[in-house]
Motif scaffolding. Structure first.
Motif, PDB file in Angstrom:
ATOM      1  N   UNK A 220       1.764   1.722 -13.700  1.00 34.70           N
ATOM      2  CA  UNK A 220       1.833   2.085 -12.451  1.00 34.70           C
ATOM      3  C   UNK A 220       0.240   1.824 -11.651  1.00 34.70           C
ATOM      4  N   UNK A 221       0.248   1.672 -10.424  1.00 32.55           N
ATOM      5  CA  UNK A 221      -0.905   1.227  -9.681  1.00 32.55           C
ATOM      6  C   UNK A 221      -2.103   2.290  -9.893  1.00 32.55           C
TER       7      UNK A 221
ATOM      8  N   UNK B 289      -1.396   3.489   5.739  1.00 30.59           N
ATOM      9  CA  UNK B 289      -2.842   3.797   6.117  1.00 30.59           C
ATOM     10  C   UNK B 289      -3.860   4.658   5.541  1.00 30.59           C
ATOM     11  N   UNK B 290      -3.384   5.708   4.582  1.00 25.77           N
ATOM     12  CA  UNK B 290      -4.228   6.474   4.004  1.00 25.77           C
ATOM     13  C   UNK B 290      -4.129   6.804   2.597  1.00 25.77           C
TER      14      UNK B 290
ATOM     15  N   UNK C  64       0.967  -1.239   0.071  1.00 21.44           N
ATOM     16  CA  UNK C  64      -0.026   0.080  -0.001  1.00 21.44           C
ATOM     17  C   UNK C  64       0.969   1.176   0.001  1.00 21.44           C
ATOM     18  N   UNK C  65       0.337   2.313  -0.772  1.00 22.94           N
ATOM     19  CA  UNK C  65       1.153   3.575  -0.598  1.00 22.94           C
ATOM     20  C   UNK C  65       1.409   4.023  -1.887  1.00 22.94           C
ATOM     21  N   UNK C  66       1.429   3.094  -3.073  1.00 21.52           N
ATOM     22  CA  UNK C  66       1.911   3.459  -4.412  1.00 21.52           C
ATOM     23  C   UNK C  66       0.942   4.369  -4.933  1.00 21.52           C
ATOM     24  N   UNK C  67      -0.308   4.231  -4.883  1.00 21.55           N
ATOM     25  CA  UNK C  67      -1.183   4.819  -5.571  1.00 21.55           C
ATOM     26  C   UNK C  67      -1.294   6.482  -5.019  1.00 21.55           C
TER      27      UNK C  67
ATOM     28  N   UNK D  83       3.515  -1.970  12.686  1.00 18.06           N
ATOM     29  CA  UNK D  83       3.414  -0.436  12.659  1.00 18.06           C
ATOM     30  C   UNK D  83       3.428   0.011  11.301  1.00 18.06           C
ATOM     31  N   UNK D  84       2.219   0.246  10.812  1.00 16.42           N
ATOM     32  CA  UNK D  84       1.989   0.755   9.524  1.00 16.42           C
ATOM     33  C   UNK D  84       2.266   2.279   9.382  1.00 16.42           C
TER      34      UNK D  84
END
Length: 273
Positions: free
Chosen positions: A167-168, A222-223, A147-150, A216-217
């Protein structure tokens, strides 16, 4: 109550409130993909716009454990759009539909000042549907992929940068083969469209539970919205089974929390109103 919740509550019944509506052995799902809300024309080719519009809708069907079969398209297009530009959109819809074995069976078109797309996907349920509801105390919570790529991709585009075609943010990667393989062991699932923290809060609120964090994300994990990875839960006794299936399909598995008594409060930016 948010405006989104107010709208949904007015039509509350046994069918709605999930990624799709289950009627008999069929799943019906719909997502919107609007210019200047979900994308800007300068960020995508027209073919990429149509492909992503299809993919974000197909994602909803997959996490209900349904196989997409048919699609209805609603297209609002500028009056000055050319025949060649329409053909580019058509290629995106048709190539993605063929990739997932979907037949486009109808819809509607109107003129507009921008490109707005509404798609309904009609899918056949496999053995049984997987809902957002069903989480149990002690269940392990996991998500697929990175997660985080977008979010990082969006920031690059907002700063006039360019993204690779794979790309995502341009083309979400769906995990249908993995999901269908593990669905029988899952207690609940949903796709991550509004960010892990927000979508997790929806799942936990529905099931009246909280979480004990195991990882621990980062804030990005998370967002970051529009990831279209899968958030799901399962009994701890099935952990080895899920891990083996993830390895088989080359899917990164992140077991990040355990369900417990309590509440989870979302603290972040709302993507809806």
């Amino acid at each position: 109550m948010s405006k989104e919740e107010l709208i949904i509550k007015a039509f509350e019944n046994k069918f709605n409130g999930d990624d799709g509506a289950i009627v008999a052995k069929w799943c019906f799902s719909k997502d919107l993909f609007f210019e200047n809300v979900h994308f800007k024309r300068e960020w995508f080719s027209l073919e990429q716009i149509a492909a992503k519009a299809m993919l974000v809708n197909i994602s909803d069907a997959i996490v209900m454990n349904a196989v997409p079969k048919y699609a209805l398209l609603g297209l609002a297009l500028p009056k000055n759009i050319t025949n060649d530009e329409i053909s580019q959109l058509q290629r995106g819809f048709l190539k993605t539909a063929r990739e997932f074995g979907i037949q486009i069976i109808g819809g509607d078109t109107i003129s507009n000042d921008k490109i707005d797309i509404s798609i309904t996907i009609i899918s056949k349920i496999k053995k049984k549907p997987v809902f957002r509801k069903g989480l149990k105390k002690g269940d392990l919570l996991a998500f697929t992929g990175d997660l985080g790529q977008s979010l990082r991709g969006l920031e690059i585009l907002q700063n006039s940068g360019k993204l690779d075609k794979n790309h995502r943010f341009i083309r979400p990667k769906l995990r249908q083969d993995f999901f269908y393989d593990v669905a029988e062991k899952l207690h609940c699932a949903m796709d991550i469209s509004d960010g892990l923290s927000k979508d997790l809060s929806r799942m936990l609120k529905l099931n009246k539970l909280g979480v004990k964090w195991l990882l621990n994300l980062s804030q990005e994990e998370l967002f970051s919205a529009e990831e279209y990875e899968i958030l799901f839960a399962f009994d701890e006794k099935d952990k080895e089974f899920i891990e083996k299936k993830a390895k088989k399909h080359g899917v990164r598995l992140n077991i990040f929390a355990k369900a417990k008594k309590g509440r989870y409060e979302f603290r972040g930016k709302e993507h809806h109103f």
